[in-house]
Scaffold this motif. Structure first.
Motif, PDB file in Angstrom:
ATOM      1  N   MET A   1       0.842  -1.197   0.000  1.00 20.55           N
ATOM      2  CA  MET A   1       0.000   0.000   0.000  1.00 20.55           C
ATOM      3  C   MET A   1       0.871   1.239   0.000  1.00 20.55           C
ATOM      4  O   MET A   1       2.023   1.220   0.454  1.00 20.55           O
ATOM      5  CB  MET A   1      -0.926   0.016   1.220  1.00 20.55           C
ATOM      6  CG  MET A   1      -2.153  -0.835   1.092  1.00 20.55           C
ATOM      7  SD  MET A   1      -3.325  -0.530   2.440  1.00 20.55           S
ATOM      8  CE  MET A   1      -4.709  -1.502   1.904  1.00 20.55           C
ATOM      9  N   TRP A   2       0.262   2.291  -0.499  1.00 25.07           N
ATOM     10  CA  TRP A   2       0.944   3.587  -0.469  1.00 25.07           C
ATOM     11  C   TRP A   2      -0.038   4.652  -0.020  1.00 25.07           C
ATOM     12  O   TRP A   2      -0.161   4.915   1.170  1.00 25.07           O
ATOM     13  CB  TRP A   2       1.542   3.893  -1.846  1.00 25.07           C
ATOM     14  CG  TRP A   2       2.269   5.200  -1.904  1.00 25.07           C
ATOM     15  CD1 TRP A   2       3.235   5.641  -1.048  1.00 25.07           C
ATOM     16  CD2 TRP A   2       2.074   6.238  -2.866  1.00 25.07           C
ATOM     17  NE1 TRP A   2       3.670   6.879  -1.403  1.00 25.07           N
ATOM     18  CE2 TRP A   2       2.984   7.281  -2.525  1.00 25.07           C
ATOM     19  CE3 TRP A   2       1.263   6.398  -3.965  1.00 25.07           C
ATOM     20  CZ2 TRP A   2       3.066   8.458  -3.255  1.00 25.07           C
ATOM     21  CZ3 TRP A   2       1.361   7.552  -4.694  1.00 25.07           C
ATOM     22  CH2 TRP A   2       2.250   8.581  -4.349  1.00 25.07           C
ATOM     23  N   HIS A   3      -0.766   5.220  -0.932  1.00 24.37           N
ATOM     24  CA  HIS A   3      -1.731   6.260  -0.599  1.00 24.37           C
ATOM     25  C   HIS A   3      -3.111   5.906  -1.125  1.00 24.37           C
ATOM     26  O   HIS A   3      -3.800   6.742  -1.694  1.00 24.37           O
ATOM     27  CB  HIS A   3      -1.271   7.611  -1.148  1.00 24.37           C
ATOM     28  CG  HIS A   3      -0.154   8.224  -0.360  1.00 24.37           C
ATOM     29  ND1 HIS A   3       0.507   9.360  -0.764  1.00 24.37           N
ATOM     30  CD2 HIS A   3       0.444   7.841   0.795  1.00 24.37           C
ATOM     31  CE1 HIS A   3       1.444   9.662   0.115  1.00 24.37           C
ATOM     32  NE2 HIS A   3       1.426   8.742   1.065  1.00 24.37           N
TER      33      HIS A   3
ATOM     34  N   MET B   1      -9.035   0.523   0.084  1.00 27.23           N
ATOM     35  CA  MET B   1      -8.687  -0.288   1.247  1.00 27.23           C
ATOM     36  C   MET B   1      -9.807  -1.245   1.620  1.00 27.23           C
ATOM     37  O   MET B   1      -9.560  -2.400   1.991  1.00 27.23           O
ATOM     38  CB  MET B   1      -8.343   0.615   2.433  1.00 27.23           C
ATOM     39  CG  MET B   1      -7.103   1.470   2.252  1.00 27.23           C
ATOM     40  SD  MET B   1      -6.846   2.552   3.665  1.00 27.23           S
ATOM     41  CE  MET B   1      -5.418   3.499   3.138  1.00 27.23           C
ATOM     42  N   LEU B   2     -11.053  -0.780   1.508  1.00 29.66           N
ATOM     43  CA  LEU B   2     -12.189  -1.651   1.833  1.00 29.66           C
ATOM     44  C   LEU B   2     -12.242  -2.868   0.923  1.00 29.66           C
ATOM     45  O   LEU B   2     -12.574  -3.975   1.363  1.00 29.66           O
ATOM     46  CB  LEU B   2     -13.499  -0.859   1.738  1.00 29.66           C
ATOM     47  CG  LEU B   2     -13.877   0.005   2.940  1.00 29.66           C
ATOM     48  CD1 LEU B   2     -15.128   0.820   2.640  1.00 29.66           C
ATOM     49  CD2 LEU B   2     -14.113  -0.872   4.165  1.00 29.66           C
TER      50      LEU B   2
ATOM     51  N   VAL C   1      -4.573   5.900   9.380  1.00 31.89           N
ATOM     52  CA  VAL C   1      -5.827   6.066  10.112  1.00 31.89           C
ATOM     53  C   VAL C   1      -7.007   5.592   9.270  1.00 31.89           C
ATOM     54  O   VAL C   1      -7.929   4.913   9.769  1.00 31.89           O
ATOM     55  CB  VAL C   1      -6.006   7.538  10.531  1.00 31.89           C
ATOM     56  CG1 VAL C   1      -7.350   7.739  11.224  1.00 31.89           C
ATOM     57  CG2 VAL C   1      -4.859   7.976  11.441  1.00 31.89           C
ATOM     58  N   PHE C   2      -6.977   5.917   7.970  1.00 38.19           N
ATOM     59  CA  PHE C   2      -8.012   5.418   7.064  1.00 38.19           C
ATOM     60  C   PHE C   2      -8.056   3.889   7.087  1.00 38.19           C
ATOM     61  O   PHE C   2      -9.134   3.288   7.080  1.00 38.19           O
ATOM     62  CB  PHE C   2      -7.747   5.900   5.630  1.00 38.19           C
ATOM     63  CG  PHE C   2      -8.049   7.349   5.411  1.00 38.19           C
ATOM     64  CD1 PHE C   2      -8.900   8.049   6.255  1.00 38.19           C
ATOM     65  CD2 PHE C   2      -7.472   8.034   4.339  1.00 38.19           C
ATOM     66  CE1 PHE C   2      -9.167   9.392   6.055  1.00 38.19           C
ATOM     67  CE2 PHE C   2      -7.741   9.370   4.120  1.00 38.19           C
ATOM     68  CZ  PHE C   2      -8.589  10.053   4.984  1.00 38.19           C
TER      69      PHE C   2
ATOM     70  N   SER D   1     -11.091   1.630   8.155  1.00 42.14           N
ATOM     71  CA  SER D   1     -11.648   0.767   7.118  1.00 42.14           C
ATOM     72  C   SER D   1     -11.732  -0.677   7.585  1.00 42.14           C
ATOM     73  O   SER D   1     -12.657  -1.410   7.200  1.00 42.14           O
ATOM     74  CB  SER D   1     -10.794   0.855   5.850  1.00 42.14           C
ATOM     75  OG  SER D   1     -10.764   2.173   5.335  1.00 42.14           O
ATOM     76  N   LEU D   2     -10.783  -1.111   8.408  1.00 42.38           N
ATOM     77  CA  LEU D   2     -10.818  -2.487   8.907  1.00 42.38           C
ATOM     78  C   LEU D   2     -12.045  -2.714   9.778  1.00 42.38           C
ATOM     79  O   LEU D   2     -12.756  -3.719   9.635  1.00 42.38           O
ATOM     80  CB  LEU D   2      -9.535  -2.775   9.693  1.00 42.38           C
ATOM     81  CG  LEU D   2      -9.438  -4.148  10.348  1.00 42.38           C
ATOM     82  CD1 LEU D   2      -9.549  -5.254   9.299  1.00 42.38           C
ATOM     83  CD2 LEU D   2      -8.135  -4.281  11.138  1.00 42.38           C
TER      84      LEU D   2
END
Length: 962
Positions: free
Chosen positions: A444-446, A452-453, A510-511, A515-516
């Motif tokens: 992952m990066w940005h 992410m979901l 944080v996202f 998202s998790l």
């Protein structure tokens, strides 16, 4: 059809006049294995042509040639001499008396392995006696010495061809070891061997057919059918029309071929008992009943049905009771019970399959073809006995590829010599007790929250599936051949941002954490507000660990760019060394080498992007490909781009045609060259090979290394694995989704990395062609030549596109068409001017300016191509057929339209391709100049200033519904 010979060939005791010699030719083509041998010859020749194959030893080749010659001679005698004389029913019964030699070999091997006093050995001896009772039956059946010789010789010679399935490969000494080594040598050189033997067997069967035919007829009558095929009947005195002959040939050939395909499918899908064994065993009984019933029918009732007429020709009609008494008692046909029972015992291994999913046909059957006449019997005796075969490896093969990496000393292992079994002194056998282990590794990066979901929901679906399998195994004792264990690892690039108090995690981490929780809540319907985790400081930044609802572990590795290199390749290097060189090493260092090999062979890395979306079944399908062949180093699935907008539509069609055509061609001619990092499964010991992992971690110091290593890390890793001798497989049934660039800016930013990397790796492939051919069995010089041709075409593609556009513009624009002197030059200036202008921009301007101009030129060229297409249509409508303009259109739109035309067939085969054809129109409009012109200019203009991934930042709230 075989028993038609009894009447038509004017056999002894039969005064039928006007028999047709054409039946000899038909029987030779479709009953005496001519068609199966031709199919096998084509398959073996293609494999020899495009694969690395070996020659057998002279002794093995001569021995196999002698055996196959005997088999062909026996089969031809059975067709042309035995069946016409014994009739249809007795012919069917005799078909299970072809296992005398296999029964003897099976008994000898089993007695050597288990002893003479075991129950199975006693039954083996009885089976020999039952198969040998054919000679006792002949003594009572006929006093004709010639017929006794023909029947005995044919059955014994046929049985020689089924020696392989009962030969145990686990012996290494004595006569049995010699047979075992000969079988292993034949397995490694089977395709070269049978390329020659298939031609020889066709010639042998043809010679036997000519011998019997010329003996019955004179030479002129026998070869007459070859010059009289345009007549309505077979010959002047025969009532059998050529239509009947052709239909007989067609039905026999097609039914046998379809039956073989269904048999292979049943074994590959692990439904052997119900889809292979039961149908083949019952087919023999059904054939007996069918022929028996037709023998009791009135021929007048079926005289108009040529299929029935063939089946019962030459048989008198009897009442059922009289027929049973006459045939089964007076003719001693009850001996057939012995033949059938002993045949089932000799081929008893077909009731106990132990084969992996999607096994290759070479792993299913000993010989690379089937028998038309003895169809069921040949498939049963040709089926490999899974229980006398083991995956055997030398010590160097077991530990050599990753010995130095794991620092394991074989000489210090006290248990190493305990691995060797009494039958296999220098080999170790792969164990099956360890479950499959999968490490999910995503970079992952940005990525934004929606991307992410997608990834987290996929991981949670896998967690749920694995948990269900584990509970079923633990509490219900379910035996699950697909059982696996997994860990999820996500490496987060640039995860920290500096503050006065120190480095803290950035907003994207944080996202991820939010998202998790959201993914768990949405997928499982559980009102979760937070998920506990463990925070661990590490030299590269930090590590967060969660325990998922299914009791599997998810680890987030946070990389600080101040302490460790960022970008995707170095993230891959991190998880390779962390998971394989450290974590896996600690798990297996105290195990025996046998267990170490078993664990490493069943350990895989699933490489993912930060927005990949997949199902558990897709992962298991890739695992099945890995399990069936230890030389497969990587397997990739079918990638579906997702997103919105015309550029995504364009890529949907591009990906579909690329997978269906390019990867399919690579697989047929050689090997797939690239396994994309967004959804691919890699074998642990393939990555751990010193020449793979060590070279993958090198620093790029030259332009060529930079293009190979940093611009296309996935292709570079696959190239290293191919050089090491591993193969890459493509599984079209394994589907995954990933976000694709939605704007031209993102699209060109992605492709400016891919194209230079592809060219650099293809150049390396061509220059090191000798190494690839020597190391990898799927590479041949023909495949290297194929890739060289594609490489040259890719280099001259920009000039070809310019010339095509120039010619099309000169023909479509009226002003240019009327100017016979300067029209073509004006067209060249119109087309080539922007190209030269853009080339200067790529060399002088900044990257942002290059991408902006690429987007503008793409729109302008798309409009230009539409106008040119309309103009060309008008010109062609007014010209004669085969005018020069027609050829121009063919070369202009042909390559693109051919891909579009092939897609409807593929899309109908897969429900995931429902809209691909509609997107083909966009591909036709912009494919030429984007793929072949602007890729090259944009990619080579300033290739150092690129970013890993697509460089996309989505603000849309749309989430993929899956």
């Amino acid at each position: 059809m075989t028993t038609q010979i009894r009447t038509l060939l004017d056999t002894p005791g039969n005064d039928v006049v006007g028999a047709s010699a054409i039946w000899y030719w038909i029987l030779w083509l479709c009953v005496s294995d001519c068609v199966p041998l031709l199919i096998s010859l084509y398959r073996c020749f293609m494999i020899v042509l495009f694969r690395k194959t070996k020659w057998p030893s002279k002794s093995v080749f001569l021995s196999v040639a002698l055996i196959e010659t005997a088999h062909s001679v026996g089969l031809s005698i059975f067709v042309f001499q035995v069946l016409p004389n014994v009739g249809p029913l007795m012919g069917v019964l005799l078909m299970t008396a072809v296992a005398l030699v296999p029964s003897i070999i099976l008994t000898l091997f089993r007695a050597q392995r288990d002893g003479l006093r075991t129950g199975k050995t006693v039954i083996d001896v009885l089976a020999i006696g039952m198969q040998g009772s054919i000679f006792v039956w002949l003594y009572f059946y006929t006093a004709n010495t010639e017929m006794i010789i023909w029947i005995s010789a044919s059955l014994v010679l046929i049985s020689f061809g089924f020696w392989e399935s009962v030969s145990d490969e686990r012996f290494t000494t004595g006569v049995f070891g010699t047979i075992s080594r000969a079988k292993q040598n034949l397995n490694s050189a089977r395709y070269r061997t049978y390329t020659i033997l298939n031609i020889w067997k066709i010639c042998v069967s043809f010679g036997v057919m000519v011998y019997f035919g010329v003996t019955k007829y004179n030479l002129a009558i026998f070869f007459k059918p070859l010059s009289g095929l345009n007549n309505n009947v077979a010959d002047e005195s025969s009532t059998i029309s050529h239509r009947d002959v052709y239909w007989s040939f067609f039905l026999q050939t097609i039914s046998s071929f379809v039956g073989y395909i269904v048999a292979v499918f049943a074994v590959r899908t692990q439904i052997q008992i119900v889809g292979f064994t039961l149908p083949l065993v019952t087919s023999h009984l059904v054939s007996i009943v069918a022929v028996f019933l037709m023998s009791c029918l009135n021929t007048e009732d079926i005289s108009h049905n040529f299929i029935h007429r063939i089946a019962v020709a030459g048989n008198e009609c009897h009442p059922v009771g009289q027929f049973i008494g006459t045939f089964f008692i007076s003719n001693y046909a009850w001996f057939s019970v012995f033949w059938f029972v002993s045949f089932l015992w000799i081929a008893g291994h077909i009731w106990f399959p132990n084969i992996e999913k999607l096994a290759k046909s070479s792993r299913i059957f000993c010989r690379p073809f089937y028998c038309n006449l003895l169809f069921a019997e040949s498939l049963m005796l040709n089926r490999i006995n899974d229980h006398i075969l083991t995956d055997k490896f030398t010590a160097e093969e077991v530990m050599g590829s990753y010995l130095s990496l794991l620092s394991i000393d074989i000489n210090k292992s006290q248990s190493f010599h305990d691995i060797s079994s009494p039958l296999c002194d220098n080999h170790v056998t792969k164990g099956d007790k360890k479950p499959t282990k999968i490490f999910l590794c995503a970079t992952m990066w940005h990525e934004n929250e929606n991307e992410m979901l997608n990834l987290l929901k996929s991981i949670l679906r896998l967690d749920k599936d694995q948990s269900a399998r584990r509970l079923a195994k633990t509490y219900f004792g379910k035996i699950d051949t697909d059982y696996y264990e997994f860990e999820a690892h996500i490496l987060f690039d640039d995860a920290f941002e500096p503050t006065p108090e120190g480095d803290v995690i950035n907003e994207f981490v944080v996202f991820f954490m939010d998202s998790l929780v959201k993914a768990i809540r949405n997928l499982n319907g559980v009102p979760v507000t937070e998920l506990p985790f463990v925070k661990i400081p590490t030299p590269h930044g930090g590590r967060l660990e969660w325990t998922l609802p299914g009791d599997n572990r998810l680890t987030l590795h946070l990389k600080n760019k101040l302490f460790v290199r960022h970008r995707k390749r170095w993230s891959q290097v991190m998880y390779m060394y962390y998971l394989l060189a450290w974590k896996l090493k600690n798990e297996i260092q105290h195990d025996t080498p046998e267990h170490q090999h078993s664990i490493v062979q069943k350990t895989f890395i699933l490489a993912l992007d930060g927005d990949s979306n997949f199902r558990p079944r897709a992962v298991l399908q890739l695992v099945d490909l890995m399990k069936r062949d230890k030389k497969v180093g990587a397997a990739c699935g079918r990638i579906h781009p997702i997103g919105t907008g015309p550029m995504v539509w364009y890529q949907k069609f591009e990906y579909a045609t690329g997978h269906w055509f390019q990867k399919a061609a690579e697989h047929v001619f050689g090997c797939v060259l690239c396994s994309p990092g967004c959804f691919s499964l890699f074998r642990a010991n393939a990555i751990m090979s010193p020449n793979v992992m060590s070279k993958y971690t090198v620093n790029a110091t030259t332009p060529k290394e930079y293009l190979q290593c940093d611009q296309g890390e996935d292709r570079w890793l696959c190239t290293l694995m191919l050089k090491q001798g591993f193969r890459i497989e493509y599984c079209a049934a394994s589907d995954a989704k990933t976000y694709s660039p939605e704007s031209l800016h993102e699209f060109f930013n992605q492709r400016r990395r891919w194209m230079p990397s592809t060219i650099a790796n293809n150049f390396d492939l061509i220059m090191d062609g000798k190494l690839f051919v020597a190391q990898n069995e799927t590479f041949s010089w023909l495949y290297i030549a194929y890739q060289s041709a594609l490489f040259c075409i890719s280099l001259i593609a920009p000039s070809i596109v310019i010339l095509l556009l120039t010619g099309a513009c000169a023909s479509a624009v009226p002003a240019f068409r009327r100017d016979k002197v300067y029209g073509i030059w004006k067209s060249l200036g119109l087309v080539g001017g922007p190209v030269v202008f853009y080339a200067i921009i790529c060399l002088k301007a900044k990257r942002e300016m290059q991408l902006q101009m690429a987007s503008v030129l793409t729109v302008l060229y798309s409009i230009f191509m539409l106008l040119v297409g309309i103009g060309m249509t008008l010109v062609l409508s007014q010209s004669v057929f085969c005018a020069p303009g027609h050829f121009l259109v063919f070369f202009y739109y042909g390559p693109v339209c051919s891909r579009s035309a092939g897609t409807p067939i593929r899309s109908n085969l897969s429900p995931t391709h429902d809209m691909v054809l509609a997107f083909g129109s966009i591909h036709v409009c912009i494919a030429l100049h984007i793929r072949d012109l602007q890729y090259a200019l944009c990619g080579l203009g300033n290739s150092r200033k690129t970013a890993t991934g697509t460089g996309k930042r989505r603000t849309s709230d749309k989430v993929d519904p899956d």
